[in-house]
Design an enzyme around this catalytic site. Structure first.
Site, PDB file in Angstrom:
ATOM      1  N   ASP A  66       0.812  -1.208   0.000  1.00 35.30           N
ATOM      2  CA  ASP A  66       0.000   0.000   0.000  1.00 35.30           C
ATOM      3  C   ASP A  66       0.849   1.263   0.000  1.00 35.30           C
ATOM      4  O   ASP A  66       0.524   2.257  -0.669  1.00 35.30           O
ATOM      5  CB  ASP A  66      -0.928   0.008   1.226  1.00 35.30           C
ATOM      6  CG  ASP A  66      -2.131  -0.909   1.032  1.00 35.30           C
ATOM      7  OD1 ASP A  66      -2.256  -1.508  -0.041  1.00 35.30           O
ATOM      8  OD2 ASP A  66      -2.947  -1.018   1.969  1.00 35.30           O
ATOM      9  N   ARG A  71       2.710   6.303  -2.697  1.00 40.24           N
ATOM     10  CA  ARG A  71       3.760   7.170  -3.235  1.00 40.24           C
ATOM     11  C   ARG A  71       3.652   7.305  -4.752  1.00 40.24           C
ATOM     12  O   ARG A  71       3.879   8.376  -5.313  1.00 40.24           O
ATOM     13  CB  ARG A  71       5.137   6.641  -2.830  1.00 40.24           C
ATOM     14  CG  ARG A  71       5.467   6.860  -1.354  1.00 40.24           C
ATOM     15  CD  ARG A  71       6.910   6.495  -1.063  1.00 40.24           C
ATOM     16  NE  ARG A  71       7.138   5.057  -1.173  1.00 40.24           N
ATOM     17  CZ  ARG A  71       6.919   4.186  -0.192  1.00 40.24           C
ATOM     18  NH1 ARG A  71       6.468   4.601   0.972  1.00 40.24           N
ATOM     19  NH2 ARG A  71       7.153   2.903  -0.366  1.00 40.24           N
ATOM     20  N   ASN A 140      -3.995   9.037   1.577  1.00 40.63           N
ATOM     21  CA  ASN A 140      -4.432   8.371   2.800  1.00 40.63           C
ATOM     22  C   ASN A 140      -4.811   9.363   3.893  1.00 40.63           C
ATOM     23  O   ASN A 140      -5.963   9.422   4.318  1.00 40.63           O
ATOM     24  CB  ASN A 140      -3.332   7.443   3.324  1.00 40.63           C
ATOM     25  CG  ASN A 140      -3.635   5.985   3.086  1.00 40.63           C
ATOM     26  OD1 ASN A 140      -4.540   5.644   2.343  1.00 40.63           O
ATOM     27  ND2 ASN A 140      -2.871   5.115   3.715  1.00 40.63           N
ATOM     28  N   THR A 181      -8.450   2.651   6.480  1.00 37.46           N
ATOM     29  CA  THR A 181      -7.875   1.375   6.908  1.00 37.46           C
ATOM     30  C   THR A 181      -6.399   1.501   7.262  1.00 37.46           C
ATOM     31  O   THR A 181      -5.722   0.491   7.453  1.00 37.46           O
ATOM     32  CB  THR A 181      -8.049   0.306   5.813  1.00 37.46           C
ATOM     33  OG1 THR A 181      -7.541   0.820   4.574  1.00 37.46           O
ATOM     34  CG2 THR A 181      -9.514  -0.061   5.640  1.00 37.46           C
ATOM     35  N   GLY A 182      -5.885   2.733   7.338  1.00 37.17           N
ATOM     36  CA  GLY A 182      -4.490   2.965   7.693  1.00 37.17           C
ATOM     37  C   GLY A 182      -4.344   3.356   9.151  1.00 37.17           C
ATOM     38  O   GLY A 182      -4.857   2.696  10.050  1.00 37.17           O
ATOM     39  N   TYR A 183      -3.644   4.456   9.395  1.00 35.54           N
ATOM     40  CA  TYR A 183      -3.407   4.936  10.762  1.00 35.54           C
ATOM     41  C   TYR A 183      -4.725   5.233  11.471  1.00 35.54           C
ATOM     42  O   TYR A 183      -4.870   5.011  12.679  1.00 35.54           O
ATOM     43  CB  TYR A 183      -2.537   6.195  10.690  1.00 35.54           C
ATOM     44  CG  TYR A 183      -1.906   6.628  12.001  1.00 35.54           C
ATOM     45  CD1 TYR A 183      -2.040   5.876  13.172  1.00 35.54           C
ATOM     46  CD2 TYR A 183      -1.156   7.793  12.054  1.00 35.54           C
ATOM     47  CE1 TYR A 183      -1.455   6.285  14.353  1.00 35.54           C
ATOM     48  CE2 TYR A 183      -0.551   8.207  13.246  1.00 35.54           C
ATOM     49  CZ  TYR A 183      -0.721   7.448  14.388  1.00 35.54           C
ATOM     50  OH  TYR A 183      -0.137   7.866  15.567  1.00 35.54           O
ATOM     51  N   SER A 186      -5.860   2.140  13.162  1.00 37.81           N
ATOM     52  CA  SER A 186      -5.047   1.842  14.342  1.00 37.81           C
ATOM     53  C   SER A 186      -5.403   2.740  15.521  1.00 37.81           C
ATOM     54  O   SER A 186      -5.282   2.334  16.683  1.00 37.81           O
ATOM     55  CB  SER A 186      -3.554   2.006  14.015  1.00 37.81           C
ATOM     56  OG  SER A 186      -3.163   1.138  12.978  1.00 37.81           O
TER      57      SER A 186
END
Length: 286
Positions: A66, A71, A140, A181-183, A186
């Site tokens: 991902d 990038r 993101n 669904t990234g940071y 979390s």
């Protein structure tokens, strides 16, 4: 589709076996294909030069995870060429393809059996001492988090010019649906469909019991300002855009965040819903 390009993370395909297999199969089927090897993670200044992209280009394969795809989306945004990820990482929520079945995927692309999903990006405009800095973009998230000593920071958040709340903690995440669904995940934020048109505001390690993620419209503007926590007002925060392009803000500095004019096009082949993909990914890594 006939004209392809591959961006490969050097650490995820070290011998270029998969990259060369992709290239050879595309050429065998009558397509055109070249590739660029990115230094990937750990080399934050590595940028895919637009000059390496061919004039005729229908799709970019991104071999990695991902992070590599994010990038690549940043570096190729001006072209608006669709991207499709080949997962060589871990979760791979953004990556459509796995190594197995890659030849079938190429066949489908050559036969024009695909759909293009448009994903929103965020634009962040930092201001230091009222001086505007360079605008940066994120597919993101834009993360504002404490710097230096392990102490909490006070962050004022306004939406469309109206004060929303002061968050006390380690920082705050402003996320797109793609970045949910990234940071954001979390930090306890919600998971949303990546095609949605909204912005997520999620506190990081909040020091209050009533701090929750807030979902606002994709057309809204969020302004985040670092507020003083103690009398000498020497706190600082670091702003990152998809984990890159760091900027430091001091007390009184702010960043204005809104939907970018230019989004990102993601190519999809399967009819599998986002919920099914999510369920499979979560079951695999439970």
């Amino acid at each position: 589709m006939k004209h392809f390009f591959i961006i490969t993370n050097a650490y995820k395909d070290q011998d270029l076996r998969l990259t060369l297999d992709l290239q050879n199969y595309i050429k065998k089927k009558g397509g055109t294909c070249d590739y660029y090897v990115s230094l990937g993670e750990g080399k934050k200044d590595d940028v895919v030069p637009l000059s390496c992209l061919p004039e005729k280009l229908d799709l970019i394969f991104v071999v990695g995870g991902d992070g590599t795809l994010i990038r690549a989306a940043r570096d190729t945004a001006a072209t608006e060429v669709p991207l499709i990820g080949v997962n060589r990482g871990t979760l791979g929520y953004l990556c459509e393809l796995e190594e197995t079945g890659i030849t079938q995927a190429i066949d489908e692309l050559l036969e024009d059996r695909y759909v293009i999903e448009h994903r929103m990006r965020l634009s962040g405009h930092p201001f230091q001492a009222k001086e505007a800095l360079k605008q940066q973009y994120a597919l993101n998230d834009i993360v504002i988090h404490r710097a230096g000593d392990p102490q909490m920071v006070n962050i004022n958040v306004s939406v469309n010019g109206e004060f929303l709340n002061q968050f006390q903690g380690d920082g705050i995440i402003i996320s797109t649906p793609t970045g949910s669904t990234g940071y954001n995940l979390s930090a306890g934020g919600p998971i949303v469909d990546p095609k949605a048109d909204l912005i997520l505001i999620t506190p990081i390690n909040s020091h209050t019991l009533n701090a929750r993620s807030i979902v606002i419209a994709g057309s809204d503007e969020v302004v985040v300002e670092l507020a003083a926590r103690k009398q000498d007002a020497d706190e600082q925060v670091v702003v990152s855009f998809d984990g890159d392009h760091y900027t430091t803000l001091s007390v009184g500095d702010r960043i204005a965040i809104h939907r970018a004019k230019q989004g990102c096009n993601i190519c999809r082949l399967s009819n599998v819903s986002f919920l099914e993909i999510l369920r499979k990914k979560m079951q695999r890594y439970n």
